[in-house]
Scaffold this active site. Structure first.
Site, PDB file in Angstrom:
ATOM      1  N   GLY A 190      -1.153   3.534  14.892  1.00 21.07           N
ATOM      2  CA  GLY A 190       0.322   4.197  15.131  1.00 21.07           C
ATOM      3  C   GLY A 190       1.576   3.462  14.988  1.00 21.07           C
ATOM      4  N   LEU A 214      -4.858  11.017  15.183  1.00 23.33           N
ATOM      5  CA  LEU A 214      -4.083  10.621  13.928  1.00 23.33           C
ATOM      6  C   LEU A 214      -4.546   9.825  13.210  1.00 23.33           C
ATOM      7  CD1 LEU A 214      -0.793   9.680  13.486  1.00 23.33           C
ATOM      8  CD2 LEU A 214      -0.943   8.915  15.278  1.00 23.33           C
ATOM      9  N   ASP A 215      -4.247   8.624  12.189  1.00 24.94           N
ATOM     10  CA  ASP A 215      -4.780   7.888  11.696  1.00 24.94           C
ATOM     11  C   ASP A 215      -6.129   7.594  11.428  1.00 24.94           C
ATOM     12  OD1 ASP A 215      -2.344   7.439  10.909  1.00 24.94           O
ATOM     13  OD2 ASP A 215      -2.017   6.411  12.619  1.00 24.94           O
ATOM     14  N   ALA A 216      -6.889   8.534  11.774  1.00 23.01           N
ATOM     15  CA  ALA A 216      -8.469   8.336  12.209  1.00 23.01           C
ATOM     16  C   ALA A 216      -9.307   9.245  11.011  1.00 23.01           C
ATOM     17  CB  ALA A 216      -8.654   9.289  13.555  1.00 23.01           C
TER      18      ALA A 216
END
Lengths: 284, 284, 284, 284
Positions: free
Chosen positions: C201, C227-229
């Protein structure tokens, strides 16, 4: 933005130095924002670096220098006091490899270097466009092998004309004449593309490849008359394996070189590097 | 637990080697669980290492060797096939510094090393209790400076009596005679306490301290007749600064040494290290 | 210069795959210069990557693909064969931070990336001059918060018009809509400025500073809808201490980000990264 | 051997602290061999640590404390002055994993830790022989899941009876009750086997493996009532790849854990770690 007075001291170690210096600063109302000391027990020498918020002291840099002079004499100090409003002037020297130059120019424009790059000198004309795009003068001074003396006389004139405080050999690939080394002692920074003292001299990555090392490195150091033997400021390494050719080592090396040079130069410009014989104290 | 046949090959590179070897294994129903290859483009030599699930092949190790022999001849291979049910026998040689020995003993008992430590030989008696607590024989063979020949003859007898496949110099601090180096070529592993080729020879941390380097290192290598010049298996470094004395470097160095030696030995015991002239291919 | 056919395969693991594929290549006279395999024992999936000297095979890429098709079907392979004469087309997306973009442009011009950067898209106009100096088209597509849908429709049109094979989010700071993530699945690479999964995040360096960690990091990963995964390609870290402010972390982080992104992108462009569920196999 | 007085101070930052403290020490003839300061600009708090050669001051530790008391009051200091002749007493708590314990025992006997290990408490009896071989008492206190309260009451009694200044959880694998955390606040050090804040809680290496990270880590921190959330002292990482199983991560992790714990504990015992809210100042 705040500016600072930066006091850097080296002197024979004895009791009371910190008390005397910090007392002096406190006595003038000075606010210390960063303080570093080092006592070298082998040589009995003491080193210190203070950052003092300039606004906390109602004196100009020169007034502060004058006031400090008696303290310095009392302790037999080598010292300097710099006002961060006057950043050092940096001349970068480069040849055909541009990774270090590109990196320094980027960091300079990004505000990472506490200094002003004022010009680039090169023995080739390749990087003129890059340098001029950054709004900097580019000095092409060829170094013919049969007339190095004239060439370096010209180099020295340009360095002087640019008012350089610091000269950075960003993979310049030429050996500076002894006279220049002496004149700018402690102010010429080189990046050597090996983990010194391993692989001094030419083609270090090829030497490293031939020896079969598992790590390659780079070394940022002050230039002295003896090749690749000056005080080391910073070093770092990169892991390699049997898979990698000498060309791969060159490529990995570029990343290490630019990182190590940038750190070393940054610390130098922030007065964090104190020379101590052939070694350095780095208040990083 | 499963056991494996481990095939390690080095030969002149040419087309079809992988196809021939993998075809041979597939033809015998063999299941390959790990495969590594390397083509050295400079020397034109090819290296490979296969782990084959032994149960997938209805043959003993010797039967498999016999069947593979024609393939090996066809490609002019240097090769070995090892059955992991017969782990190498390891003799550790140490002196007074015990950090590497303690670490190897710990790793051995923890099952990290694919080999059996079968005994410790030392020129001092200091570590007898430690070694015997681990249930291992301790051989104290003093090395008087005026009779090194007899001492090393005795050392060699003990190594032989212990049936050593691999000899580890865990900071043994004595130079092995050329005859031993030759006899156990490629099977004696040393940990040198510097980042070779920097600071070969004696007291490397003190040399490093005097030079003012910013990183110290350790090197695990095969022992050859030339001191500290054999093929490098593994290296690593530790960051130091002006704050650190030579004694601090020694202390940091102990951590690097034991880590580097353990990795190098582990890879050697798992047949991951192939010697290639004075360099190594490490299928880590 | 030599060109290569690069074969990348993923399939259920079973005996004989290597023999079949290497036999196929040897049967066509192919010379393998680099070979990597991985058997994932948990999932029973097999991965391989071969570099084949194109001149050693008397076939075009398409002819080789056609010939390989039956082998691929036999083993239920997901596979691709790429001719290195056709380097992937790369579109870089950036915002206001320029360190990653500067670095990618440098590496591209230095020949470090096996791909062609064909254009830059940004939601700001700041870097037009830099990009155009490199001879590349600059597409300024603002992303107003009240009309992101139109903006990203425009972004998608530009990506498509540029014929992008790979999209690099070089600190783009905008979240791509799910439709774009899906359409370019496995081909959009992001650099996240933390050591994921820590500090996903916004403002990760400030999160890291608040937590008092002693190392900060960066993560290069494929973009997925979450997100960001997405699958992680590469990560690295930089040491920090109590001396460092959140701004220092941002500055150190820039160095880590550009290094990690460059490595991840390089490997991706050389077909060294195979996606395996939410993880990657990286034949680095 | 020389002994030292070690003065550690934390107080609201204001002008003149260094001058006052160093003046106080100089006034008593004290020779400062190591000095560290830190001004936290965000919180306005100041931290310092001085090592003073005891022989240079003609006072006992208590006399020096009494003399310093007015200075401390003047600046509203939290402070301590320790005489290095009285090393802290350390109790190590362990469970079944012995790598950290083996390492701490080695370092203690090697003189690397400025503290006395006075005993080991474990919920299992496995390591009795190892501990007793080192001449230390071994306290086996089982922790049955249905009577943790009594067990921890017993643990607390043993800690107290051993006169512990510092408690080290060397992979103890049990969560201490809040009362113990409070009572020994700032004196219980844990090693967590992940790079916090990633993968707090159970089985972090398996979490890391499932996420497909490319680096694993370990974190040494002070224990607080909130699990794995206390002030971080030190962290480090190890590179992993798709080749490595969760078990490999566990194995690599052991090396990182013991290194990180040893550094953190060493710094703690040398009074180099100052707690600052949920963060630490580490004068390493």
């Amino acid at each position: 933005m705040s500016h600072y007075y930066r006091l850097v001291v080296s002197c024979p170690d004895r009791r009371g130095i910190v008390a005397r210096v910090s007392g002096f600063i406190a006595g003038h109302g000075g606010s210390i924002t960063e303080a570093s000391q080092h006592s070298d027990l082998e040589t009995g020498r003491f080193f210190m670096r203070y950052e003092i918020l300039a606004d906390s002291i109602g004196m100009t840099g020169q007034e502060l220098r004058d006031a400090f002079e008696p303290v310095a004499r009392e302790f037999d100090m080598q010292w300097a006091l710099r006002d961060t409003r006057h950043p050092p002037r940096v001349v970068v020297m480069a040849s055909r490899e541009r990774h270090c130059l590109v990196d320094l120019l980027y960091r300079w424009t990004a505000g990472e270097l506490e200094g002003d790059i004022v010009g680039v000198i090169s023995n080739h004309d390749d990087m003129r466009s890059l340098v001029e795009w950054h709004g900097l003068p580019y000095h092409h001074v060829p170094v013919p092998s049969d007339d190095r003396a004239s060439a370096f006389a010209e180099v020295e004139r340009r360095i002087e004309a640019l008012g350089a405080d610091t000269v950075v050999l960003a993979r310049y690939m030429q050996i500076l004449p002894p006279a220049v080394c002496q004149r700018y002692a402690g102010r010429v920074i080189n990046i050597h593309h090996s983990f010194l003292p391993s692989f001094a001299g030419a083609r270090p990555y090829h030497q490293a490849h031939a020896r079969g090392v598992k790590l390659i490195g780079a070394t940022c150091h002050y230039v002295t008359e003896e090749l690749d033997a000056g005080p080391i400021i910073e070093q770092d390494i990169h892991r390699v394996s049997h898979c990698h050719t000498a060309d791969d080592l060159v490529r990995f090396g570029r990343d290490v070189e630019r990182a190590v040079l940038a750190r070393g130069l940054r610390w130098h410009l922030e007065d964090r590097v104190l020379i101590h014989g052939n070694k350095t104290v780095v208040f990083a």
